[in-house]
Design a protein around this motif. Sequence first.
Motif, PDB file in Angstrom:
ATOM      1  N   GLN A   1     -12.130  32.044  11.135  1.00  0.00           N
ATOM      2  CA  GLN A   1     -13.262  32.766  10.838  1.00  0.00           C
ATOM      3  C   GLN A   1     -14.662  32.176  11.196  1.00  0.00           C
ATOM      4  O   GLN A   1     -15.368  32.562  11.754  1.00  0.00           O
ATOM      5  N   GLN A   2     -14.612  30.803  10.463  1.00  0.00           N
ATOM      6  CA  GLN A   2     -15.811  29.995  10.837  1.00  0.00           C
ATOM      7  C   GLN A   2     -16.082  29.599  12.305  1.00  0.00           C
ATOM      8  O   GLN A   2     -17.397  29.453  12.700  1.00  0.00           O
ATOM      9  N   CYS A   3     -14.901  29.473  13.130  1.00  0.00           N
ATOM     10  CA  CYS A   3     -14.915  29.185  14.260  1.00  0.00           C
ATOM     11  C   CYS A   3     -15.551  30.101  15.079  1.00  0.00           C
ATOM     12  O   CYS A   3     -16.631  30.149  15.867  1.00  0.00           O
ATOM     13  N   GLU A   4     -15.009  31.322  15.035  1.00  0.00           N
ATOM     14  CA  GLU A   4     -15.634  32.604  15.551  1.00  0.00           C
ATOM     15  C   GLU A   4     -17.156  32.667  15.102  1.00  0.00           C
ATOM     16  O   GLU A   4     -18.030  32.704  15.757  1.00  0.00           O
ATOM     17  N   ALA A   5     -17.485  32.593  13.889  1.00  0.00           N
ATOM     18  CA  ALA A   5     -18.767  32.618  13.339  1.00  0.00           C
ATOM     19  C   ALA A   5     -19.576  31.699  14.255  1.00  0.00           C
ATOM     20  O   ALA A   5     -20.797  31.979  14.421  1.00  0.00           O
TER      21      ALA A   5
ATOM     22  N   SER B   1     -14.064  23.222   9.888  1.00  0.00           N
ATOM     23  CA  SER B   1     -13.585  22.685  11.067  1.00  0.00           C
ATOM     24  C   SER B   1     -12.180  21.687  11.135  1.00  0.00           C
ATOM     25  O   SER B   1     -11.582  21.627  11.923  1.00  0.00           O
ATOM     26  N   VAL B   2     -12.335  21.140   9.762  1.00  0.00           N
ATOM     27  CA  VAL B   2     -11.081  20.071   9.738  1.00  0.00           C
ATOM     28  C   VAL B   2      -9.398  20.919   9.965  1.00  0.00           C
ATOM     29  O   VAL B   2      -8.642  20.085  10.237  1.00  0.00           O
TER      30      VAL B   2
ATOM     31  N   ASP C   1      -8.295  24.403  20.304  1.00  0.00           N
ATOM     32  CA  ASP C   1      -8.970  25.147  21.336  1.00  0.00           C
ATOM     33  C   ASP C   1     -10.129  25.848  20.756  1.00  0.00           C
ATOM     34  O   ASP C   1     -10.633  26.897  21.193  1.00  0.00           O
ATOM     35  N   ALA C   2     -10.213  25.893  19.469  1.00  0.00           N
ATOM     36  CA  ALA C   2     -11.343  26.365  18.601  1.00  0.00           C
ATOM     37  C   ALA C   2     -12.621  26.385  19.278  1.00  0.00           C
ATOM     38  O   ALA C   2     -13.143  25.139  19.566  1.00  0.00           O
TER      39      ALA C   2
ATOM     40  N   ARG D   1     -17.794  19.693  16.581  1.00  0.00           N
ATOM     41  CA  ARG D   1     -16.639  19.252  17.479  1.00  0.00           C
ATOM     42  C   ARG D   1     -16.720  17.623  17.389  1.00  0.00           C
ATOM     43  O   ARG D   1     -15.747  16.931  17.030  1.00  0.00           O
ATOM     44  N   TYR D   2     -17.889  17.141  17.889  1.00  0.00           N
ATOM     45  CA  TYR D   2     -18.195  15.813  18.085  1.00  0.00           C
ATOM     46  C   TYR D   2     -17.692  15.029  16.536  1.00  0.00           C
ATOM     47  O   TYR D   2     -16.941  14.084  16.236  1.00  0.00           O
ATOM     48  N   TYR D   3     -18.504  15.495  15.580  1.00  0.00           N
ATOM     49  CA  TYR D   3     -18.244  14.632  14.292  1.00  0.00           C
ATOM     50  C   TYR D   3     -17.037  14.993  13.405  1.00  0.00           C
ATOM     51  O   TYR D   3     -16.726  14.160  12.576  1.00  0.00           O
ATOM     52  N   ARG D   4     -16.434  16.170  13.887  1.00  0.00           N
ATOM     53  CA  ARG D   4     -15.056  16.458  13.176  1.00  0.00           C
ATOM     54  C   ARG D   4     -14.108  15.376  13.246  1.00  0.00           C
ATOM     55  O   ARG D   4     -13.314  14.936  12.137  1.00  0.00           O
ATOM     56  N   ASP D   5     -13.791  14.695  14.338  1.00  0.00           N
ATOM     57  CA  ASP D   5     -12.770  13.643  14.480  1.00  0.00           C
ATOM     58  C   ASP D   5     -12.988  12.429  13.293  1.00  0.00           C
ATOM     59  O   ASP D   5     -12.231  11.970  12.859  1.00  0.00           O
ATOM     60  N   PHE D   6     -14.249  12.183  13.387  1.00  0.00           N
ATOM     61  CA  PHE D   6     -14.917  11.235  12.388  1.00  0.00           C
ATOM     62  C   PHE D   6     -14.506  11.601  10.753  1.00  0.00           C
ATOM     63  O   PHE D   6     -14.096  10.869   9.931  1.00  0.00           O
TER      64      PHE D   6
END
Length: 255
Positions: A8-12, A204-205, A210-211, A218-223
Amino acid sequence: MATKVAGQQCEASNGAQNQAGGHQEVGHKSLLQSDALFQYILETSVYPREPEPMKELRELTAKHPWNIMTTSADEGQFLNMLLKLINAKNTMEIGVYTGYSLLATALALPQDGKILAMDINRENYELGRPIIEKAGVAHKIDFREGPALPVLDQMIQDGKYHGSFDFIFVDADKDNYLNYHKRLIELVKVGGLIGYDNTLWNGSVVAPPDAPLRKYVRYYRDFVLELNKALAADPRIEICMLPVGDGITLCRRVS
Ligand code: SAM
Ligand code: CA
């Protein structure tokens, strides 16, 4: 359930509506599934008890173009109570912006309490400073403009700051959180707390690979993912990840 929320949040993040009436944008300061529930918390328990200077700072910050960065009012209330519960006196904050979490901290500390506050941007801090001064708590704040890492390195080198902080709030560049952790674990006292903010990173975690995430999410998610794993595996701390705001992980140093 978790995947649904993330979806939902990615759609958002792409601007699409979600059925639950949930959050439409990164920056909605709650991971709750409905805005109505979040509003209920704010209106029932947060706003009626929010100190006047915090309200003033929140309203001033709302007009600022980067207001997405501010700490939410419910998290400010949480921090304020937490600091009182642990009788914090000597604290640190990395990432100040206009100072909402800083003011929540300063109001919770005793008159002789201290906050070492760091931010690469002084301009935004200066916007909030008159309100902090009016609140009578500016004397507790030692603001340093510039990147936090060299200041931490200096403190480690000095030796006298080891184990000296009751509480440290980290709310800055997510790609440096692990670098901060390496140093902060030395600087926080045994039994003291480090709070890492945004550890659920807008949900996003748990987003599928493919979201459609915003670039910076996206960039900071991996960190953030790497940090969360590292904290869970660190025997020097006990941890508790709370879904307040955008997620805050409390780490209590045990050795
Ligand atoms: N805690 C703040 C509040 O309650 O409004 C929000 C902080 S905001 C999310 C992140 C802040 O970190 C920004 O003001 C940014 O300038 C600062 N920052 C980014 N990189 C930094 C660094 N290397 N050292 C110190 N501050 C940094
Ligand atoms: Ca934050």
